[in-house]
Design a protein around this motif. Structure first.
Motif, PDB file in Angstrom:
ATOM      1  N   GLU A  72       7.528 -14.891  -7.206  1.00 54.23           N
ATOM      2  CA  GLU A  72       6.244 -14.552  -7.805  1.00 54.23           C
ATOM      3  C   GLU A  72       5.190 -14.187  -6.765  1.00 54.23           C
ATOM      4  O   GLU A  72       4.321 -13.344  -7.010  1.00 54.23           O
ATOM      5  N   VAL A  73       5.250 -14.824  -5.603  1.00 56.42           N
ATOM      6  CA  VAL A  73       4.270 -14.529  -4.560  1.00 56.42           C
ATOM      7  C   VAL A  73       4.414 -13.079  -4.101  1.00 56.42           C
ATOM      8  O   VAL A  73       3.440 -12.334  -4.022  1.00 56.42           O
ATOM      9  N   LYS A  74       5.641 -12.683  -3.795  1.00 60.15           N
ATOM     10  CA  LYS A  74       5.859 -11.303  -3.342  1.00 60.15           C
ATOM     11  C   LYS A  74       5.611 -10.311  -4.466  1.00 60.15           C
ATOM     12  O   LYS A  74       5.084  -9.218  -4.240  1.00 60.15           O
ATOM     13  N   ARG A  75       5.982 -10.692  -5.676  1.00 63.53           N
ATOM     14  CA  ARG A  75       5.749  -9.809  -6.827  1.00 63.53           C
ATOM     15  C   ARG A  75       4.262  -9.497  -6.970  1.00 63.53           C
ATOM     16  O   ARG A  75       3.866  -8.343  -7.111  1.00 63.53           O
ATOM     17  N   ARG A  76       3.433 -10.532  -6.911  1.00 62.31           N
ATOM     18  CA  ARG A  76       1.989 -10.326  -7.028  1.00 62.31           C
ATOM     19  C   ARG A  76       1.458  -9.524  -5.840  1.00 62.31           C
ATOM     20  O   ARG A  76       0.578  -8.676  -5.990  1.00 62.31           O
ATOM     21  N   ALA A  77       2.016  -9.793  -4.663  1.00 61.94           N
ATOM     22  CA  ALA A  77       1.569  -9.071  -3.468  1.00 61.94           C
ATOM     23  C   ALA A  77       1.853  -7.581  -3.591  1.00 61.94           C
ATOM     24  O   ALA A  77       1.030  -6.737  -3.202  1.00 61.94           O
ATOM     25  N   MET A  78       3.018  -7.231  -4.124  1.00 57.37           N
ATOM     26  CA  MET A  78       3.362  -5.815  -4.286  1.00 57.37           C
ATOM     27  C   MET A  78       2.431  -5.137  -5.295  1.00 57.37           C
ATOM     28  O   MET A  78       2.003  -4.001  -5.092  1.00 57.37           O
ATOM     29  N   VAL A  79       2.104  -5.835  -6.365  1.00 54.11           N
ATOM     30  CA  VAL A  79       1.207  -5.271  -7.374  1.00 54.11           C
ATOM     31  C   VAL A  79      -0.187  -5.053  -6.793  1.00 54.11           C
ATOM     32  O   VAL A  79      -0.792  -3.984  -6.958  1.00 54.11           O
ATOM     33  N   TRP A  80      -0.688  -6.053  -6.076  1.00 50.85           N
ATOM     34  CA  TRP A  80      -2.023  -5.923  -5.485  1.00 50.85           C
ATOM     35  C   TRP A  80      -2.056  -4.815  -4.444  1.00 50.85           C
ATOM     36  O   TRP A  80      -3.041  -4.091  -4.329  1.00 50.85           O
ATOM     37  N   THR A  81      -0.981  -4.661  -3.691  1.00 47.26           N
ATOM     38  CA  THR A  81      -0.933  -3.592  -2.694  1.00 47.26           C
ATOM     39  C   THR A  81      -0.914  -2.224  -3.370  1.00 47.26           C
ATOM     40  O   THR A  81      -1.566  -1.275  -2.905  1.00 47.26           O
ATOM     41  N   LEU A  82      -0.186  -2.105  -4.467  1.00 48.91           N
ATOM     42  CA  LEU A  82      -0.181  -0.850  -5.228  1.00 48.91           C
ATOM     43  C   LEU A  82      -1.592  -0.481  -5.676  1.00 48.91           C
ATOM     44  O   LEU A  82      -1.997   0.683  -5.596  1.00 48.91           O
ATOM     45  N   ASP A  97       2.122  -5.861 -15.452  1.00 53.67           N
ATOM     46  CA  ASP A  97       1.657  -6.474 -14.214  1.00 53.67           C
ATOM     47  C   ASP A  97       0.431  -5.761 -13.667  1.00 53.67           C
ATOM     48  O   ASP A  97      -0.518  -6.398 -13.169  1.00 53.67           O
ATOM     49  N   LEU A  98       0.428  -4.448 -13.735  1.00 49.50           N
ATOM     50  CA  LEU A  98      -0.715  -3.679 -13.235  1.00 49.50           C
ATOM     51  C   LEU A  98      -1.954  -3.952 -14.082  1.00 49.50           C
ATOM     52  O   LEU A  98      -3.061  -4.094 -13.545  1.00 49.50           O
ATOM     53  N   GLN A  99      -1.790  -4.037 -15.377  1.00 45.68           N
ATOM     54  CA  GLN A  99      -2.927  -4.321 -16.260  1.00 45.68           C
ATOM     55  C   GLN A  99      -3.469  -5.717 -16.027  1.00 45.68           C
ATOM     56  O   GLN A  99      -4.672  -5.925 -15.951  1.00 45.68           O
TER      57      GLN A  99
END
Length: 246
Positions: free
Chosen positions: A185-195, A238-240
């Motif tokens: 979940e940490v990396k998942r959120r990090a990828m979304v925030w970076t996008l 996730d983006l929303q």
């Protein structure tokens, strides 16, 4: 260029804008400019609101590349001084777009309607098509054509940046999916925030839009995995949830 959701301002700021507007004599450009120049607190409030609306770290609402450094009047004061303090007439712009491209340019049609895309009031992708392979825009309408010209949307440095952003978005989407599959979940959120935080947010928006179009396999060179991920409802969710207007 991406669509931007305009927020409501605090009541006191709205009242200040109305009071300043009432002080501008009809057609008095000089007085409108003077009031704009001296109303520092109001400008700061407008800037704060635009920062909340802008993509990522406050990127220019025209080019999406440079950080927004100025509050720009979409319809210039020179054309309509009465809108100097109209919240619906303010966008966040980088110095390069504001000073070197748009300036006081404001093309209109024969009925006086704007021929520039207002990213806070309409979907730019109805007027502009981003050719991902070369990073340049193709106009879909006369409004799109004028917006490309006036805002310099196809200048070389922007095209190069968008080309690079396509590869970056692709890598981030693949990393997002891997993290999701692994339950990280940490990396998942990090990828979304970076996008959402990177410049050229228009590339992400265009890729999401074009993945759902009939010619998607040609656009993405038959990369079916990427197409499926861009279409995935989980990515949109996730983006929303992270605040992305996609």
């Amino acid at each position: 260029m991406i669509g931007i959701r305009r927020i409501a301002l605090p009541g006191q700021v709205v009242a200040d804008l109305e009071e300043l507007t009432a002080r501008i004599p009809p057609g008095d450009t000089k007085e409108a400019r003077r009031l704009w120049r001296v109303s520092r607190a109001v400008r700061r409030s407008l800037r704060a609101g635009l920062d909340v609306m802008a993509a990522g770290r406050g990127y220019c609402m025209y080019c999406g590349d440079g950080l927004g450094s100025t509050v720009d009047h979409f319809e210039p004061i020179a054309r309509n001084p009465g809108r100097a303090f109209d919240w619906l007439n303010h966008v966040l712009a980088c110095e390069y777009c504001n000073s070197h491209h748009k300036r006081d340019l404001f093309p209109v049609d024969e009925d006086g309607n704007s021929l520039l895309v207002d990213p806070t009031a309409e979907d730019p992708l109805e007027h502009l098509f981003l050719v991902l392979s070369i990073g340049t825009y193709r106009a879909l309408t006369e409004k799109g054509e004028q917006t490309i010209k006036v805002c310099g949307l196809n200048r070389a440095q922007l095209a190069r940046g968008r080309e690079t952003a396509v590869s970056q978005v692709t890598a981030l989407v693949l990393a997002w999916w891997t993290a999701r599959e692994l339950g990280d979940e940490v990396k998942r959120r990090a990828m979304v925030w970076t996008l959402l935080d990177q410049p050229h947010a228009d590339v992400l928006h265009a890729m999401l839009r074009q993945a759902g179009m009939p010619g998607a396999r040609a656009v993405f060179r038959a990369d079916d995995e990427l197409i499926d991920l861009l279409r995935a409802p989980e990515l949109a969710e996730d983006l929303q949830l992270s605040g992305g207007a996609v």
